[in-house]
Design an enzyme around this catalytic site. Sequence first.
Site, mmCIF file in Angstrom:
data_model
loop_
_atom_site.group_PDB
_atom_site.id
_atom_site.type_symbol
_atom_site.label_atom_id
_atom_site.label_comp_id
_atom_site.label_asym_id
_atom_site.label_seq_id
_atom_site.Cartn_x
_atom_site.Cartn_y
_atom_site.Cartn_z
ATOM 1 N N ALA A 22 0.781 -1.235 0.000
ATOM 2 C CA ALA A 22 0.000 0.000 0.000
ATOM 3 C C ALA A 22 0.812 1.284 0.000
ATOM 4 C CB ALA A 22 -0.913 0.019 1.240
ATOM 5 N N GLY A 74 3.209 3.661 -5.534
ATOM 6 C CA GLY A 74 2.662 3.235 -6.813
ATOM 7 C C GLY A 74 1.168 3.010 -6.839
ATOM 8 N N THR A 90 8.378 3.576 -12.036
ATOM 9 C CA THR A 90 8.358 2.990 -10.703
ATOM 10 C C THR A 90 9.758 2.479 -10.397
ATOM 11 O OG1 THR A 90 7.839 0.742 -11.455
ATOM 12 C CG2 THR A 90 5.967 2.211 -11.035
ATOM 13 N N LYS A 97 2.902 -13.477 -14.884
ATOM 14 C CA LYS A 97 1.662 -12.738 -15.120
ATOM 15 C C LYS A 97 0.577 -13.642 -15.681
ATOM 16 C CE LYS A 97 3.228 -8.811 -13.625
ATOM 17 N NZ LYS A 97 2.770 -8.308 -12.304
ATOM 18 N N TYR A 115 9.475 -9.025 -21.305
ATOM 19 C CA TYR A 115 8.413 -8.898 -20.315
ATOM 20 C C TYR A 115 7.304 -9.921 -20.549
ATOM 21 C CZ TYR A 115 5.764 -6.783 -16.579
ATOM 22 O OH TYR A 115 5.107 -6.585 -15.386
ATOM 23 N N ASP A 161 6.172 -8.625 6.365
ATOM 24 C CA ASP A 161 6.336 -9.355 5.120
ATOM 25 C C ASP A 161 4.966 -9.771 4.611
ATOM 26 O OD1 ASP A 161 6.950 -11.035 3.035
ATOM 27 O OD2 ASP A 161 8.139 -12.448 4.227
ATOM 28 N N ALA A 162 4.555 -9.232 3.457
ATOM 29 C CA ALA A 162 3.232 -9.546 2.906
ATOM 30 C C ALA A 162 3.088 -11.025 2.582
ATOM 31 C CB ALA A 162 2.976 -8.710 1.655
#
Length: 400
Positions: free
Chosen positions: A48, A51, A274, A243, A234, A110-111
Amino acid sequence: MIIKPRTRGFICTTSHPVGCAAQVREQIDYVKSQPAIQGPRNVLVIGASTGYGLASRVVSAFGAGANTIGIYRPSSSTEKRTASAGWYNSAAFEKAADEAGLKSYSITGDAFANETREKAVELIRSEFGQVDLVVYSVASARRIDPNTGEVLNSVLKPIAQPYTNKTVNFHTGEITSVTLETATEEEIRQTVNVMGGEDWELWMDALQQGGVLADNATTIAFSYIGPELTHAIYREGSIGQAKDHLEATARKMNEQLSAKGGRAYVTVAKALVTQSSSAIPVVPLYISALYKVMKEKGLHEGCIEQLQRLFADRLYAGGEVPTDEQGRIRIDDWEMRADVQEEVAKIWNELTTENIYDLSDLEGYRREFFQLFGFETDGVDYEADVDPNVEVPHLVQSQV
């Protein structure tokens, strides 16, 4: 202390509390200048502090009047260093939320850790009851598997064959050639584990099992597709595999959540400056060309404009949410317009060290990079003595 930017490659090792606060205020003012959104009431943002995660929190709170919980890594100041920009951003956000009469809490840790999930469930239950929006905006190069303890690292490499193209040192403007070697199967596996949808799904499972996810809840995560120019490193590279996994996870969760009126989406966003994108070869040069074209066409957006549009025109516009054939929400639509991409491709072919400042917006890229850390912000006196010790008003847990 008087705080100046100190850089090491694509990392700035200092951040400015006053500059960060000013930028958060700019985001808030932008959202408040837009029509109110009939959106979520209680929001959990995982990742949160900067970005798209920070922008999601700002739009939720100041566009829809939502209460929020933000999760991010701890990084308070010490005698020898400033806090992180994310810490200062979060402190400024929570102060503004207090002034607006909105509840806001921070959990630092730590998420990827089960302990952090447990703490979030406990906090939601005690303060909100349930959440009706979960934003997953975690970008990390490293993850410790919470069940096995395995340390996993992501890489950004091509898969089919080595990739060579031009890139730029955005500090000096020098354009050089770069070659990236192909990823191994093990590197791909670890990248998918770090950057794919597994952790997002673990979060949603924990919230459901804890009884703190509303029946009609929405959850979103972020992705990027980009132009053919960057596909090899990417979308068709190791990160692209991750992704793909993220998007498959969204489709699976959407089917599960829809039984109770919920929904899950991957949002494909535009290329932006970013900390993550600055580390990717080729991408800063592409963004510099893209910014020039989009600014000239009046189409440029930053994180806050992108998220305002996502909430107002997509997620909470009423009716069915528009998606592409893969079920993704596309807010990269302006970036991928044919006329934009044609002009970017033309610029790309002509770019050299000698003409880069004429043909691209590299100066804009460089300025936005430093703004990530609270520098080069209009109206801030960077010669002033400032206190780097800033408290986050509603810090529930701090793991160092």
